[in-house]
Motif scaffolding. Sequence first.
Motif, PDB file in Angstrom:
ATOM      1  N   LEU A  70     -15.833 -89.811 -18.426  1.00 43.25           N
ATOM      2  CA  LEU A  70     -15.475 -89.652 -18.961  1.00 43.25           C
ATOM      3  C   LEU A  70     -14.695 -90.046 -20.267  1.00 43.25           C
ATOM      4  CD1 LEU A  70     -13.195 -87.000 -17.125  1.00 43.25           C
ATOM      5  CD2 LEU A  70     -15.371 -86.442 -18.286  1.00 43.25           C
ATOM      6  N   SER A  71     -15.492 -91.586 -20.324  1.00 43.45           N
ATOM      7  CA  SER A  71     -15.499 -92.093 -20.784  1.00 43.45           C
ATOM      8  C   SER A  71     -15.831 -91.960 -22.414  1.00 43.45           C
ATOM      9  CB  SER A  71     -15.746 -94.116 -20.864  1.00 43.45           C
ATOM     10  OG  SER A  71     -15.470 -94.199 -19.598  1.00 43.45           O
ATOM     11  N   ASP A  72     -15.315 -92.462 -23.413  1.00 42.91           N
ATOM     12  CA  ASP A  72     -15.708 -92.241 -25.027  1.00 42.91           C
ATOM     13  C   ASP A  72     -17.261 -92.753 -25.165  1.00 42.91           C
ATOM     14  OD1 ASP A  72     -13.605 -90.852 -25.745  1.00 42.91           O
ATOM     15  OD2 ASP A  72     -12.792 -92.497 -26.532  1.00 42.91           O
ATOM     16  N   ASP A  73     -17.677 -94.523 -24.054  1.00 43.34           N
ATOM     17  CA  ASP A  73     -18.919 -95.186 -24.232  1.00 43.34           C
ATOM     18  C   ASP A  73     -19.491 -94.355 -22.811  1.00 43.34           C
ATOM     19  OD1 ASP A  73     -20.526 -96.414 -24.240  1.00 43.34           O
ATOM     20  OD2 ASP A  73     -19.618 -98.411 -23.849  1.00 43.34           O
ATOM     21  N   LYS A  74     -20.081 -93.443 -23.791  1.00 43.70           N
ATOM     22  CA  LYS A  74     -21.531 -93.048 -23.069  1.00 43.70           C
ATOM     23  C   LYS A  74     -22.221 -93.941 -21.829  1.00 43.70           C
ATOM     24  CE  LYS A  74     -19.340 -88.861 -23.270  1.00 43.70           C
ATOM     25  NZ  LYS A  74     -18.172 -88.282 -22.499  1.00 43.70           N
ATOM     26  N   ASN A  75     -22.060 -95.407 -22.609  1.00 47.48           N
ATOM     27  CA  ASN A  75     -22.453 -96.035 -21.636  1.00 47.48           C
ATOM     28  C   ASN A  75     -21.883 -96.628 -20.884  1.00 47.48           C
ATOM     29  OD1 ASN A  75     -24.993 -96.200 -23.506  1.00 47.48           O
ATOM     30  ND2 ASN A  75     -24.142 -97.257 -24.951  1.00 47.48           N
ATOM     31  N   ALA A  76     -20.661 -95.632 -20.863  1.00 49.63           N
ATOM     32  CA  ALA A  76     -20.578 -96.235 -19.230  1.00 49.63           C
ATOM     33  C   ALA A  76     -20.045 -95.981 -18.080  1.00 49.63           C
ATOM     34  CB  ALA A  76     -18.919 -96.408 -19.630  1.00 49.63           C
ATOM     35  N   ALA A  77     -21.365 -94.770 -17.844  1.00 52.46           N
ATOM     36  CA  ALA A  77     -21.632 -94.296 -16.512  1.00 52.46           C
ATOM     37  C   ALA A  77     -21.841 -94.989 -15.305  1.00 52.46           C
ATOM     38  CB  ALA A  77     -22.682 -93.958 -17.152  1.00 52.46           C
ATOM     39  N   TYR A  78     -22.342 -96.270 -15.347  1.00 51.46           N
ATOM     40  CA  TYR A  78     -23.451 -97.249 -14.509  1.00 51.46           C
ATOM     41  C   TYR A  78     -21.406 -97.754 -13.782  1.00 51.46           C
ATOM     42  CZ  TYR A  78     -20.679-101.191 -17.468  1.00 51.46           C
ATOM     43  OH  TYR A  78     -19.330-101.291 -17.338  1.00 51.46           O
TER      44      TYR A  78
ATOM     45  N   GLU B 227     -15.240 -84.860  -5.085  1.00 53.73           N
ATOM     46  CA  GLU B 227     -15.896 -85.217  -6.170  1.00 53.73           C
ATOM     47  C   GLU B 227     -14.561 -86.004  -7.356  1.00 53.73           C
ATOM     48  OE1 GLU B 227     -17.452 -80.422  -6.848  1.00 53.73           O
ATOM     49  OE2 GLU B 227     -15.157 -81.068  -7.761  1.00 53.73           O
ATOM     50  N   GLY B 228     -14.934 -86.368  -8.183  1.00 54.98           N
ATOM     51  CA  GLY B 228     -14.144 -87.142  -9.441  1.00 54.98           C
ATOM     52  C   GLY B 228     -14.549 -87.058 -10.077  1.00 54.98           C
ATOM     53  N   SER B 229     -14.243 -88.286 -11.305  1.00 52.83           N
ATOM     54  CA  SER B 229     -14.623 -88.026 -12.650  1.00 52.83           C
ATOM     55  C   SER B 229     -13.309 -89.605 -12.936  1.00 52.83           C
ATOM     56  CB  SER B 229     -13.555 -87.560 -13.647  1.00 52.83           C
ATOM     57  OG  SER B 229     -12.264 -87.168 -13.707  1.00 52.83           O
ATOM     58  N   VAL B 230     -14.113 -90.310 -13.846  1.00 55.53           N
ATOM     59  CA  VAL B 230     -13.585 -91.370 -14.166  1.00 55.53           C
ATOM     60  C   VAL B 230     -13.866 -92.038 -15.792  1.00 55.53           C
ATOM     61  CG1 VAL B 230     -14.238 -94.592 -14.389  1.00 55.53           C
ATOM     62  CG2 VAL B 230     -14.944 -92.802 -11.887  1.00 55.53           C
ATOM     63  N   GLN B 231     -12.499 -92.424 -16.730  1.00 60.92           N
ATOM     64  CA  GLN B 231     -12.604 -92.822 -17.591  1.00 60.92           C
ATOM     65  C   GLN B 231     -11.927 -94.495 -17.799  1.00 60.92           C
ATOM     66  OE1 GLN B 231     -10.146 -89.836 -19.682  1.00 60.92           O
ATOM     67  NE2 GLN B 231      -9.950 -90.178 -21.494  1.00 60.92           N
ATOM     68  N   LYS B 232     -12.651 -94.800 -18.305  1.00 60.22           N
ATOM     69  CA  LYS B 232     -12.709 -96.575 -18.156  1.00 60.22           C
ATOM     70  C   LYS B 232     -11.765 -96.622 -20.137  1.00 60.22           C
ATOM     71  CE  LYS B 232     -14.523-100.933 -18.356  1.00 60.22           C
ATOM     72  NZ  LYS B 232     -15.893-100.918 -18.059  1.00 60.22           N
ATOM     73  N   ALA B 233     -11.157 -97.180 -20.502  1.00 55.26           N
ATOM     74  CA  ALA B 233     -10.662 -97.057 -21.873  1.00 55.26           C
ATOM     75  C   ALA B 233      -9.826 -98.605 -21.996  1.00 55.26           C
ATOM     76  CB  ALA B 233     -10.055 -95.983 -22.513  1.00 55.26           C
ATOM     77  N   GLY B 234     -10.643 -99.888 -22.863  1.00 56.07           N
ATOM     78  CA  GLY B 234     -10.169-101.127 -22.542  1.00 56.07           C
ATOM     79  C   GLY B 234      -9.746-101.469 -21.030  1.00 56.07           C
ATOM     80  N   ASP B 235      -8.429-102.283 -20.816  1.00 61.61           N
ATOM     81  CA  ASP B 235      -8.100-102.630 -19.835  1.00 61.61           C
ATOM     82  C   ASP B 235      -7.703-101.672 -18.773  1.00 61.61           C
ATOM     83  OD1 ASP B 235      -5.940-102.514 -21.177  1.00 61.61           O
ATOM     84  OD2 ASP B 235      -4.983-104.646 -19.883  1.00 61.61           O
ATOM     85  N   LYS B 236      -7.441-100.544 -19.270  1.00 59.59           N
ATOM     86  CA  LYS B 236      -7.015 -99.252 -18.291  1.00 59.59           C
ATOM     87  C   LYS B 236      -8.129 -98.247 -17.910  1.00 59.59           C
ATOM     88  CE  LYS B 236      -2.662-100.249 -19.901  1.00 59.59           C
ATOM     89  NZ  LYS B 236      -1.840-100.588 -17.839  1.00 59.59           N
ATOM     90  N   VAL B 237      -7.926 -97.387 -16.203  1.00 57.20           N
ATOM     91  CA  VAL B 237      -9.128 -96.770 -16.075  1.00 57.20           C
ATOM     92  C   VAL B 237      -8.114 -95.230 -15.662  1.00 57.20           C
ATOM     93  CG1 VAL B 237      -8.653 -98.280 -14.563  1.00 57.20           C
ATOM     94  CG2 VAL B 237     -10.459 -96.999 -14.195  1.00 57.20           C
ATOM     95  N   ARG B 238      -8.689 -94.555 -15.462  1.00 58.13           N
ATOM     96  CA  ARG B 238      -7.972 -93.531 -14.941  1.00 58.13           C
ATOM     97  C   ARG B 238      -9.099 -92.724 -14.136  1.00 58.13           C
ATOM     98  NH1 ARG B 238      -5.868 -88.395 -17.791  1.00 58.13           N
ATOM     99  NH2 ARG B 238      -3.632 -90.021 -17.916  1.00 58.13           N
ATOM    100  N   VAL B 239      -8.522 -92.375 -12.616  1.00 56.12           N
ATOM    101  CA  VAL B 239      -9.791 -92.197 -11.871  1.00 56.12           C
ATOM    102  C   VAL B 239      -9.208 -90.954 -11.244  1.00 56.12           C
ATOM    103  CG1 VAL B 239     -11.198 -92.277  -9.583  1.00 56.12           C
ATOM    104  CG2 VAL B 239     -10.698 -93.783 -11.236  1.00 56.12           C
ATOM    105  N   ASN B 240      -9.919 -89.987 -11.429  1.00 60.23           N
ATOM    106  CA  ASN B 240      -9.351 -88.192 -10.934  1.00 60.23           C
ATOM    107  C   ASN B 240     -10.754 -88.551  -9.474  1.00 60.23           C
ATOM    108  OD1 ASN B 240      -7.037 -87.594 -12.759  1.00 60.23           O
ATOM    109  ND2 ASN B 240      -9.659 -87.299 -14.495  1.00 60.23           N
ATOM    110  N   VAL B 241      -9.853 -87.185  -8.562  1.00 61.38           N
ATOM    111  CA  VAL B 241     -10.289 -87.604  -7.028  1.00 61.38           C
ATOM    112  C   VAL B 241     -10.255 -86.315  -6.336  1.00 61.38           C
ATOM    113  CG1 VAL B 241     -11.545 -90.118  -6.654  1.00 61.38           C
ATOM    114  CG2 VAL B 241      -9.156 -88.870  -5.830  1.00 61.38           C
TER     115      VAL B 241
END
Length: 472
Positions: A143-151, A202-216
């Motif tokens: 769910l990151s704005d940077d779609k290249n962060a799928a890795y 199931e889960g999702s990851v959102q990375k922004a700068g030095d913060k990360v949100r993980v929903n599981v």
Amino acid sequence: MNFFTELKRRNVYKVAVAYAVVGWLLVQVATQVFPFFEIPNWAVRLIVLAIVIGFPIALVIAWAFELTPEGLKRTEDVDRATEKRGKSHAWIYVVAVGVAISIALFILGRRMALNTASAARTDAATGSSISQKSIAVLPFENLSDDKNAAYFADGIQDEILTKLASIADLKVISRTSTAKYKSKPEDLKTVSQQLGVATVLEGSVQKAGDKVRVNVQLIDARADSHLWAKTYDRDLADVFAIQSEVAQEIADSLQAKLSPAEVNTLATAPTKDTAAYDLFLKGEYEQRLADSSLKAESFDQAAAWYRQAIARDPNFALAVARLVQNRIARHWFIEQMSEAELTQVRSMAEQAVALAPNLAQVHVALGQFYYHGYRQYKHALAEFERALQLQPNASAALEYSGYVHRRQGQWDRCLAELKRAFEADPRNASLAANVSNTYMPLRMWKEAGQAAKHSLELDPYAADGMRTLLGS
């Protein structure tokens, strides 16, 4: 006048019999037909209650009134002679027809009940064969704005899966199989049946700068119901703590028994350097592309990421082990290394084991080196066995053990290990094809054909499955 004679004269007996037959007929229709139209059970109970209440009322009416050609009259007003002359036995035919219909409905109902019960037993057997302590970790959504962060999302999922795989009391499905699904598949019951698990994460990851949100969210896949869900908002440096906490909560929710060593594994981070970990995850992403495409440039790009991660953290044992596997896979599938290069890779493999002797992946890497590098089967098997001791759900170690035993001509042992590996990796078409290949030297032609067909069902373009199917 005798009371029973009077009951007969007033046709109370006839009405009672006819009422009972018609009532039984109505009950049969309600119990057999209503479920087909999904009419609720309370409607059936209401009909039964009405029939029961109506029975004494019908008898009272039969005593007090008589049905004549001129209509309904009080029994006392009916002319006896006329009644006698007009007497009819039509009611007998009504009762006979009612009885016949009732019997037919009863037989039909019994057959439907038996079929339903049989289906229920089959479903129950399928459900009961699935361990309550089984789980598949599905791909995490980026769910990151940077779609290249799928890795990064892939890496979070993979690390949680790896931690769970170290728990002997759990059945954990391999990433190769779970990768076939979307982050949130619509039909979880089908996923449960295909993977042979009771629960999915199931889960999702959102990375922004030095913060990360993980929903599981942990879901009972058989009932498609949530067991628990949680959101983690943390600094990027806390990503390892998130992975450990998720794995621990899953273990607690599934009531898995953990040994002290397993508790320690869940709490251990692969590295303390988040930048090195980020580089490592980029290498993992590229390595998966290399494994599927078998292109030299993908292998080399993955190796470059691994080397950068190791440069930042020389004690990053997992990164060293994955670099060993990368080099050995390239050696096996693309271009053979020189003796000097093999010696260097062996040194890296031994270094990884020295850095983290209780990490299953380093033993799998050293085992692959012995197997693919020098065909030293005895040493390879010892490393795979150690990996399985440390991580009971390590399907790769089981799979490679099977391949080594196959090269040694131990077909029965090879088959047993590949089948066990396939239980943990049930959507792996290549593994299914190898199971089929192993049946053939054992002259189990029927089983070989079935396994080959299943391989093609998983992947219609699986070359191994096609070859085996033709050979069987």
